[in-house]
Write a protein that holds these residues in place. Structure first.
Motif, short mmCIF file in Angstrom:
data_model
loop_
_atom_site.label_atom_id
_atom_site.label_comp_id
_atom_site.label_asym_id
_atom_site.label_seq_id
_atom_site.Cartn_x
_atom_site.Cartn_y
_atom_site.Cartn_z
N TRP A 1 -16.56 12.85 5.12
CA TRP A 1 -17.91 12.40 4.75
C TRP A 1 -18.72 12.05 6.00
O TRP A 1 -19.88 12.42 6.11
N LEU A 2 -18.09 11.37 6.96
CA LEU A 2 -18.77 10.98 8.18
C LEU A 2 -19.23 12.21 8.98
O LEU A 2 -20.38 12.29 9.42
N LEU A 3 -18.35 13.18 9.14
CA LEU A 3 -18.70 14.40 9.88
C LEU A 3 -19.85 15.15 9.20
O LEU A 3 -20.78 15.61 9.86
N LEU B 1 -21.31 2.52 4.11
CA LEU B 1 -22.66 2.93 4.44
C LEU B 1 -22.73 3.43 5.88
O LEU B 1 -22.05 2.90 6.75
N LEU B 2 -23.53 4.43 6.10
CA LEU B 2 -23.82 4.92 7.44
C LEU B 2 -25.28 4.61 7.70
O LEU B 2 -26.17 5.16 7.05
N LEU B 3 -25.51 3.69 8.62
CA LEU B 3 -26.86 3.22 8.90
C LEU B 3 -27.33 3.77 10.23
O LEU B 3 -26.62 3.69 11.23
N GLN B 4 -28.51 4.35 10.25
CA GLN B 4 -29.09 4.88 11.48
C GLN B 4 -29.88 3.79 12.16
O GLN B 4 -30.72 3.14 11.55
N TRP C 1 0.84 -1.19 0.00
CA TRP C 1 0.00 0.00 0.00
C TRP C 1 0.88 1.24 0.00
O TRP C 1 2.05 1.20 0.32
N GLU C 2 0.27 2.33 -0.37
CA GLU C 2 0.91 3.63 -0.35
C GLU C 2 0.42 4.38 0.87
O GLU C 2 -0.80 4.57 1.03
N PRO C 3 1.31 4.81 1.75
CA PRO C 3 0.88 5.52 2.95
C PRO C 3 0.03 6.75 2.65
O PRO C 3 -0.99 6.98 3.30
N ALA C 4 0.39 7.55 1.66
CA ALA C 4 -0.38 8.76 1.35
C ALA C 4 -1.79 8.41 0.90
O ALA C 4 -2.75 9.10 1.25
N ALA C 5 -1.94 7.34 0.12
CA ALA C 5 -3.27 6.93 -0.33
C ALA C 5 -4.13 6.52 0.86
O ALA C 5 -5.32 6.85 0.91
N CYS C 6 -3.54 5.83 1.82
CA CYS C 6 -4.29 5.42 3.02
C CYS C 6 -4.74 6.63 3.84
O CYS C 6 -5.88 6.70 4.28
N ILE C 7 -3.84 7.57 4.02
CA ILE C 7 -4.17 8.78 4.78
C ILE C 7 -5.25 9.58 4.07
O ILE C 7 -6.21 10.05 4.69
N ASN C 8 -5.12 9.74 2.76
CA ASN C 8 -6.11 10.51 2.00
C ASN C 8 -7.47 9.83 2.02
O ASN C 8 -8.50 10.49 2.12
N PHE C 9 -7.50 8.50 1.94
CA PHE C 9 -8.76 7.77 2.02
C PHE C 9 -9.40 7.99 3.39
O PHE C 9 -10.59 8.30 3.50
N GLY C 10 -8.61 7.83 4.45
CA GLY C 10 -9.13 8.04 5.81
C GLY C 10 -9.65 9.45 6.01
O GLY C 10 -10.70 9.66 6.62
N LYS C 11 -8.94 10.44 5.47
CA LYS C 11 -9.37 11.83 5.56
C LYS C 11 -10.72 12.01 4.86
O LYS C 11 -11.63 12.65 5.39
N GLY C 12 -10.86 11.42 3.67
CA GLY C 12 -12.12 11.53 2.94
C GLY C 12 -13.27 10.88 3.67
O GLY C 12 -14.38 11.42 3.73
N VAL C 13 -13.01 9.71 4.27
CA VAL C 13 -14.06 9.01 5.03
C VAL C 13 -14.48 9.84 6.24
O VAL C 13 -15.67 10.00 6.52
N LEU C 14 -13.52 10.40 6.96
CA LEU C 14 -13.85 11.20 8.14
C LEU C 14 -14.60 12.47 7.77
O LEU C 14 -15.55 12.86 8.46
#
Length: 97
Positions: free
Chosen positions: A54-56, A80-83, A39-52
């Motif tokens: 979107w979640l917020l 998916l974010l399920l209520q 894996w590429e560390p920057a890709a992992c960080i950018n994915f996590g940033k995007g998920v967070l």
């Protein structure tokens, strides 16, 4: 955490291989150690940033007192974010993005 168990999936989400990695040596995998890295560390960080992000945004647009479950659906390549209802069980309200 001395070891991490990683499942390698195909495009349909089926796990075909499990590998155990020692956390003390995982940095070698990131750098490749003479071969292509897993894996590429920057890709992992950018994915996590995007998920967070979107979640917020999703949580800000929904009731604060609700309970949520975040789930990855490999067949849809979607998070998916399920209520959930207040009792912790019952219907899934899909707030996916």
């Amino acid at each position: 955490v001395p070891t991490v168990l990683v499942g390698f999936r195909d495009e349909r989400g089926t796990v075909h291989e499990l590998k155990s990695f020692e956390t003390s040596t995982m940095h070698r995998l990131v750098r490749g150690a003479g071969r292509e890295p897993y894996w590429e560390p920057a890709a992992c960080i950018n994915f996590g940033k995007g998920v967070l992000e979107w979640l917020l945004a999703s949580l800000a647009a929904n009731p604060a007192a609700a309970h949520y479950v975040m789930r990855y659906e490999p067949r849809q390549s979607a998070i998916l974010l399920l209520q959930r209802d207040g009792g912790g069980g019952g219907g899934d309200g899909d707030s996916s993005g």
